[in-house]
Design a protein around this motif. Structure first.
Motif, mmCIF file in Angstrom:
data_model
loop_
_atom_site.group_PDB
_atom_site.id
_atom_site.type_symbol
_atom_site.label_atom_id
_atom_site.label_comp_id
_atom_site.label_asym_id
_atom_site.label_seq_id
_atom_site.Cartn_x
_atom_site.Cartn_y
_atom_site.Cartn_z
ATOM 1 N N GLU A 148 -0.405 -4.105 10.457
ATOM 2 C CA GLU A 148 -0.630 -4.247 9.011
ATOM 3 C C GLU A 148 -1.667 -5.343 8.734
ATOM 4 O O GLU A 148 -2.581 -5.160 7.933
ATOM 5 C CB GLU A 148 0.695 -4.571 8.332
ATOM 6 C CG GLU A 148 0.573 -4.817 6.846
ATOM 7 C CD GLU A 148 1.881 -5.295 6.234
ATOM 8 O OE1 GLU A 148 2.953 -5.038 6.825
ATOM 9 O OE2 GLU A 148 1.829 -5.939 5.179
ATOM 10 N N ARG B 77 0.823 -1.205 0.000
ATOM 11 C CA ARG B 77 0.000 0.000 0.000
ATOM 12 C C ARG B 77 0.860 1.259 0.000
ATOM 13 O O ARG B 77 0.398 2.331 0.332
ATOM 14 C CB ARG B 77 -0.917 0.016 1.214
ATOM 15 C CG ARG B 77 -1.987 -1.027 1.150
ATOM 16 C CD ARG B 77 -2.803 -1.029 2.404
ATOM 17 N NE ARG B 77 -3.804 -2.073 2.322
ATOM 18 C CZ ARG B 77 -5.042 -1.847 1.904
ATOM 19 N NH1 ARG B 77 -5.433 -0.673 1.540
ATOM 20 N NH2 ARG B 77 -5.898 -2.856 1.844
ATOM 21 N N LYS C 145 -5.041 -4.256 9.181
ATOM 22 C CA LYS C 145 -5.351 -3.087 8.340
ATOM 23 C C LYS C 145 -5.344 -1.775 9.132
ATOM 24 O O LYS C 145 -6.214 -0.913 8.965
ATOM 25 C CB LYS C 145 -6.696 -3.290 7.636
ATOM 26 C CG LYS C 145 -6.695 -4.516 6.737
ATOM 27 C CD LYS C 145 -7.601 -4.428 5.533
ATOM 28 C CE LYS C 145 -9.016 -4.177 5.777
ATOM 29 N NZ LYS C 145 -9.896 -4.183 4.637
#
Ligand SMILES: C[S@@+](CC[C@H](N)C(=O)[O-])C[C@H]1O[C@@H](n2cnc3c(N)ncnc32)[C@H](O)[C@@H]1O
Length: 354
Positions: free
Chosen positions: A314, A268, A317
């Motif tokens: 991570e 990301r 999220k």
């Protein structure tokens, strides 16, 4: 013969001396403030001041083990400078010697009252906080021992930093419901209570056993934590708790602070770039007040532990942004020399809905 005007009782060294003593700062630091106050030596007038204003002050009774250590340092310092020690100080030291056993000092497990004075500058850039507060004094029962079951009874550097953060940016907490995880003796909660926060909860919440439905009942706007990232065994539970508290099913907004260093999941990383913003698939504008966020202050003692925290975040999220440089709190505890504020990082955490 000392002149009356030599001792400025409203001066910064004087304020720092009294504040450091009442906060039970390490005696070396307090003695050095006493020296500054006397213009380089601990004169008789400084000693009288210490006796009357610090030791004999009626509203705060300093713990005897602390007083014993402090008086020892003070007397050694005065004598080694060839100055005369006031009789009252000698007598009090003898009283402490007779009353406090050495093993009590060695263990450091004695609970003591520490009074933290947050000193607001008269003129400051964070005008709102300086207008709201002038001086805040918080009295806490705590331990000087940070280990052996006393972890939560000590005041940790990140707790001091988070407290300064709250008092520097009270508007962030205005009308927000707040929940602190791992509150320890509760300094952060007392500071939050000074802001206009709408609800402040203090409860027993073991991360391992806190059930999802129980956590969902809180739904705080802001989660806070100080020095809670340190035990690899507890981190999965802490991150689970944070994820539940920060994830709100009815939100599909993306929360990103400009100008801060963000820790993104590797896949990301594009979130950081303007390119992504113009691609139009994400709304990168911060929408404060709509999505829950966490402010976690932490000293990174072991990089592996911190990286482990990031990897767990991570997976859940969670977007972890380092805002230490972009939202710098005021230095409201300039006399707490035992606290290295440059070692503390402030992280803002939010849930990534995509
Ligand atoms: C290092 S202390 C920090 C205390 C306080 N926040 C401060 O900064 O002064 C860590 C805190 O996290 C709490 N804590 C550690 N593991 C925990 C767990 N598994 N569940 C709930 N609280 C926990 C401890 O009880 C303690 O209050």
């Amino acid at each position: 013969m000392e002149k009356e005007e030599e001792l400025q009782e409203s001066s910064t060294p004087c304020l720092h001396l009294v504040s450091a003593f009442l906060a039970c700062e390490p005696p070396d630091f307090v003695v050095s403030f006493a020296r500054d106050f006397g213009g380089g030596s601990i004169t008789e007038r400084v000693q009288s001041f210490i006796w009357n204003v610090c030791i004999n002050k009626s509203d705060v009774k300093c713990s005897l083990p602390y007083l014993k250590r402090f008086l020892k340092k003070l007397i050694v310092e005065i004598e080694s400078n060839g100055d005369v020690v006031l009789d009252e100080l000698y007598e009090k030291y003898i009283y402490c010697l007779a009353s406090v056993k050495d093993d009590e000092l060695a263990k450091g497990s004695t609970r003591m009252l520490r009074r933290f004075s947050f000193l607001f500058p008269k003129d400051c850039s964070q005008a709102s906080s300086c207008q709201i507060f002038r001086k805040l004094e918080v009295m806490l029962q705590c331990s000087l021992n940070m280990l052996e079951g006393d972890t939560g009874c000590s005041i940790w550097p990140s707790g001091l930093f988070l407290s300064e953060f709250i008092l520097s940016f009270p508007e962030v907490f205005s009308d927000k419901s707040c929940l602190e995880v791992g509150s320890g003796v509760g300094l952060v909660g007392v500071c939050l209570a000074q802001t206009n926060c709408s609800k402040l909860q203090c409860l027993y919440l073991p991360w391992e056993s806190a059930a999802e439905n129980e956590l969902r009942e809180f739904m705080p706007d802001i989660v806070l934590g100080a020095d809670v990232i340190y035990d690899p065994l507890c981190l999965p539970h802490l991150v689970r708790v944070l994820a539940i508290l920060l994830k709100r099913e009815d939100h599909n907004l993306h929360h990103l602070s400009n100008g801060c260093k963000d820790y993104y999941p590797p896949d990301r990383r594009c979130f950081e770039s303007e390119e992504t913003s113009s691609a139009g698939d994400l709304d990168l504008s911060p929408r404060l007040g709509q999505e829950p966020v966490a402010y976690i202050a932490s000293v990174i003692r072991t990089i592996d532990t911190f990286n482990y925290f990031l990897s767990l975040a991570e997976k859940e999220k969670l977007l972890v942004s380092d805002i230490t440089e972009t939202m710098k709190p005021l230095d409201l505890l300039p006399y707490v020399k035992s606290y290295q504020r440059s070692n503390v990082r402030m992280f803002k955490i939010s849930y990534l809905h995509k």
